[in-house]
Write an enzyme that holds these catalytic residues in place. Structure first.
Site, PDB file in Angstrom:
ATOM      1  N   TYR A 191     -12.788  -5.083 -18.878  1.00 38.62           N
ATOM      2  CA  TYR A 191     -11.501  -4.371 -18.852  1.00 38.62           C
ATOM      3  C   TYR A 191     -11.757  -2.871 -18.779  1.00 38.62           C
ATOM      4  O   TYR A 191     -11.203  -2.174 -17.930  1.00 38.62           O
ATOM      5  CB  TYR A 191     -10.699  -4.715 -20.109  1.00 38.62           C
TER       6      TYR A 191
HETATM    7  N1  LIG Z   1       0.277  -1.346 -24.772  1.00 39.86           N
HETATM    8  C1  LIG Z   1      -0.663  -0.520 -25.200  1.00 39.86           C
HETATM    9  O1  LIG Z   1      -0.792  -0.248 -26.398  1.00 39.86           O
HETATM   10  C2  LIG Z   1      -1.592   0.108 -24.217  1.00 39.86           C
HETATM   11  C3  LIG Z   1      -1.361  -0.008 -22.850  1.00 39.86           C
HETATM   12  N2  LIG Z   1      -2.213   0.592 -21.957  1.00 39.86           N
HETATM   13  C4  LIG Z   1      -1.922   0.490 -20.526  1.00 39.86           C
HETATM   14  O2  LIG Z   1      -0.565   0.861 -20.309  1.00 39.86           O
HETATM   15  C5  LIG Z   1       0.017   0.018 -19.297  1.00 39.86           C
HETATM   16  C6  LIG Z   1       1.247  -0.668 -19.872  1.00 39.86           C
HETATM   17  O3  LIG Z   1       0.845  -1.427 -21.016  1.00 39.86           O
HETATM   18  P1  LIG Z   1       1.694  -2.730 -21.439  1.00 39.86           P
HETATM   19  O4  LIG Z   1       3.127  -2.477 -21.212  1.00 39.86           O
HETATM   20  O5  LIG Z   1       1.215  -3.152 -22.781  1.00 39.86           O
HETATM   21  O6  LIG Z   1       1.192  -3.755 -20.336  1.00 39.86           O
HETATM   22  P2  LIG Z   1       1.357  -5.360 -20.285  1.00 39.86           P
HETATM   23  O7  LIG Z   1       0.150  -5.983 -20.904  1.00 39.86           O
HETATM   24  O8  LIG Z   1       2.696  -5.706 -20.775  1.00 39.86           O
HETATM   25  O9  LIG Z   1       1.237  -5.594 -18.698  1.00 39.86           O
HETATM   26  C7  LIG Z   1       2.208  -5.043 -17.849  1.00 39.86           C
HETATM   27  C8  LIG Z   1       2.544  -6.033 -16.789  1.00 39.86           C
HETATM   28  O10 LIG Z   1       1.449  -6.203 -15.888  1.00 39.86           O
HETATM   29  C9  LIG Z   1       1.719  -7.397 -15.188  1.00 39.86           C
HETATM   30  N3  LIG Z   1       0.517  -7.990 -14.612  1.00 39.86           N
HETATM   31  C10 LIG Z   1      -0.596  -8.386 -15.259  1.00 39.86           C
HETATM   32  N4  LIG Z   1      -1.467  -8.927 -14.390  1.00 39.86           N
HETATM   33  C11 LIG Z   1      -0.876  -8.895 -13.164  1.00 39.86           C
HETATM   34  C12 LIG Z   1      -1.245  -9.323 -11.867  1.00 39.86           C
HETATM   35  N5  LIG Z   1      -2.420  -9.924 -11.648  1.00 39.86           N
HETATM   36  N6  LIG Z   1      -0.382  -9.131 -10.843  1.00 39.86           N
HETATM   37  C13 LIG Z   1       0.809  -8.522 -11.056  1.00 39.86           C
HETATM   38  N7  LIG Z   1       1.231  -8.093 -12.269  1.00 39.86           N
HETATM   39  C14 LIG Z   1       0.396  -8.291 -13.301  1.00 39.86           C
HETATM   40  C15 LIG Z   1       2.330  -8.358 -16.211  1.00 39.86           C
HETATM   41  O11 LIG Z   1       3.340  -9.094 -15.532  1.00 39.86           O
HETATM   42  P3  LIG Z   1       3.905 -10.489 -16.100  1.00 39.86           P
HETATM   43  O12 LIG Z   1       4.236 -10.205 -17.537  1.00 39.86           O
HETATM   44  O13 LIG Z   1       5.108 -10.724 -15.253  1.00 39.86           O
HETATM   45  O14 LIG Z   1       2.810 -11.502 -15.946  1.00 39.86           O
HETATM   46  C16 LIG Z   1       2.879  -7.440 -17.295  1.00 39.86           C
HETATM   47  O15 LIG Z   1       4.266  -7.558 -17.503  1.00 39.86           O
HETATM   48  C17 LIG Z   1      -1.095  -0.927 -18.857  1.00 39.86           C
HETATM   49  O16 LIG Z   1      -1.740  -0.428 -17.701  1.00 39.86           O
HETATM   50  C18 LIG Z   1      -2.059  -0.926 -20.032  1.00 39.86           C
HETATM   51  O17 LIG Z   1      -3.395  -1.234 -19.651  1.00 39.86           O
HETATM   52  C19 LIG Z   1      -3.341   1.276 -22.361  1.00 39.86           C
HETATM   53  C20 LIG Z   1      -3.609   1.394 -23.706  1.00 39.86           C
HETATM   54  C21 LIG Z   1      -2.735   0.858 -24.709  1.00 39.86           C
HETATM   55  N1  LIG Z   2      -2.348  -4.428 -20.149  1.00 46.87           N
HETATM   56  C1  LIG Z   2      -2.525  -4.066 -21.419  1.00 46.87           C
HETATM   57  N2  LIG Z   2      -3.513  -3.199 -21.732  1.00 46.87           N
HETATM   58  C2  LIG Z   2      -3.704  -2.868 -23.034  1.00 46.87           C
HETATM   59  C3  LIG Z   2      -2.903  -3.382 -24.047  1.00 46.87           C
HETATM   60  C4  LIG Z   2      -1.862  -4.278 -23.683  1.00 46.87           C
HETATM   61  O1  LIG Z   2      -1.102  -4.763 -24.536  1.00 46.87           O
HETATM   62  N3  LIG Z   2      -1.725  -4.590 -22.370  1.00 46.87           N
HETATM   63  N4  LIG Z   2      -3.091  -3.035 -25.361  1.00 46.87           N
HETATM   64  C5  LIG Z   2      -4.093  -2.240 -25.716  1.00 46.87           C
HETATM   65  C6  LIG Z   2      -4.284  -1.972 -27.191  1.00 46.87           C
HETATM   66  O2  LIG Z   2      -3.100  -1.443 -27.738  1.00 46.87           O
HETATM   67  C7  LIG Z   2      -5.390  -1.005 -27.554  1.00 46.87           C
HETATM   68  O3  LIG Z   2      -5.130   0.219 -26.948  1.00 46.87           O
HETATM   69  C8  LIG Z   2      -5.448  -0.763 -29.056  1.00 46.87           C
HETATM   70  O4  LIG Z   2      -5.864  -1.867 -29.728  1.00 46.87           O
HETATM   71  C9  LIG Z   2      -5.028  -1.661 -24.719  1.00 46.87           C
HETATM   72  N5  LIG Z   2      -4.691  -2.019 -23.373  1.00 46.87           N
END
Ligand SMILES: NC(=O)C1=CN([C@@H]2O[C@H](COP(=O)(O)OP(=O)(O)OC[C@H]3O[C@@H](n4cnc5c(N)ncnc54)[C@H](OP(=O)(O)O)[C@@H]3O)[C@@H](O)[C@H]2O)C=CC1
Ligand SMILES: Nc1nc2c(c(=O)[nH]1)N=C([C@H](O)[C@@H](O)CO)CN2
Length: 236
Positions: free
Chosen positions: A148
């Protein structure tokens, strides 16, 4: 064409951070296009608010190219592209190569191909932006989620390359968050440990991310920059 009338594309906006940003942009009268993979109630709500919602699975090249073809029939231009779609996968024993491939495809190949094939749509807008969403973990690597982390590091490299390639007409920047929102399955012990990792010790929610996105979209003098949004994790 004035930037305000052209839509902003957010990939993976069916839930959580992407959904929050789509809702806030719609609140501000900004047209929105989203991609989603799984059908959810949120998709219908966004459509009721006037958003265009395109189903897309970025797990292989064919799925990415199908999305690009769909997108190009749905709009004559774009104000911005936010590459938010992401999978937070750990490497499952015996399936490491498949997990690595999936993560590379969604975090690198999809943004790469969408940028290549859709930057001409951005050129229709007076102000044009691409925003890559990476992860603060790129700063030091990850023993538990190496694939990742590597795929997000590759995305940060694409930020630099596309910023150089598309200047001056299109700005290309990134946001590298640490914890924004917990997931439903995160237990108390995990939550406490995650909060302890940053100097500010909070779960900020998606609004902190949206403020960073707004900053990148509104500032005309930023490109090739990845904003750290980590509550001071680097201080601990
Ligand atoms: N949440 C957090 O604390 C953190 C988030 N981030 C980054 O911020 C962004 C938003 O995070 P978050 O809202 O938690 O993200 P999610 O984990 O909720 O993913 C966002 C969406 O990506 C879609 N997705 C996943 N795989 C695919 C694929 N192969 N093709 C098309 N769509 C896909 C999913 O769609 P579906 O649900 O419809 O399958 C999901 O709704 C991400 O890039 C994440 O890596 C970084 C650090 C921390
Ligand atoms: N696609 C996603 N990426 C990440 C997520 C998630 O929920 N969806 N969550 C994290 C964690 O919050 C991490 O930042 C702390 O434990 C990282 N990326």
């Amino acid at each position: 064409m004035s930037a305000a009338s052209l839509p902003i594309l957010i990939t993976g906006a069916g839930q959580r951070v992407g959904l929050y940003c789509a809702e806030r942009l719609l609140d501000e009268g900004q047209p929105v296009i989203i991609s989603y993979r799984q059908e959810r109630d949120s998709i219908a709500r966004l459509r009721e608010r006037g958003a265009i919602a395109l189903q897309a699975d970025f797990s292989d090249e064919a799925g990415i190219m199908r999305f690009i073809e769909q997108l190009r029939t749905q709009c004559r231009g774009l104000r911005a592209i936010v590459h938010n779609a992401s999978q937070w996968l750990a490497e499952t024993p015996g399936a490491e190569a498949e997990v690595f491939r999936q993560l590379f495809t969604v975090h690198m190949l999809a943004p790469y191909l969408i940028n290549l094939h859709c930057s001409e749509l951005l050129l229709q807008s007076e102000q044009a932006d691409i925003v890559h969403v990476s992860d603060d973990v790129v700063r030091k690597g990850s023993a538990n989620r190496s694939a990742y982390c590597a795929s997000k590091a590759g995305l940060e490299s694409l930020t630099l390359s596309f910023a150089a390639r598309l200047a001056p007409r299109i700005k290309v920047n990134g946001i590298a968050p640490a914890l924004l929102m917990f997931n439903a399955g995160d237990d108390e012990a995990y939550r406490a440990k995650a909060l302890e990792k940053s100097a500010l010790g909070i779960e900020p929610g998606p609004q902190a991310f949206y403020q960073s996105l707004r900053y990148l979209l509104d500032n005309p003098y930023l490109t090739g920059t990845t904003l750290t949004l980590n509550g001071g994790r680097h201080l601990k």
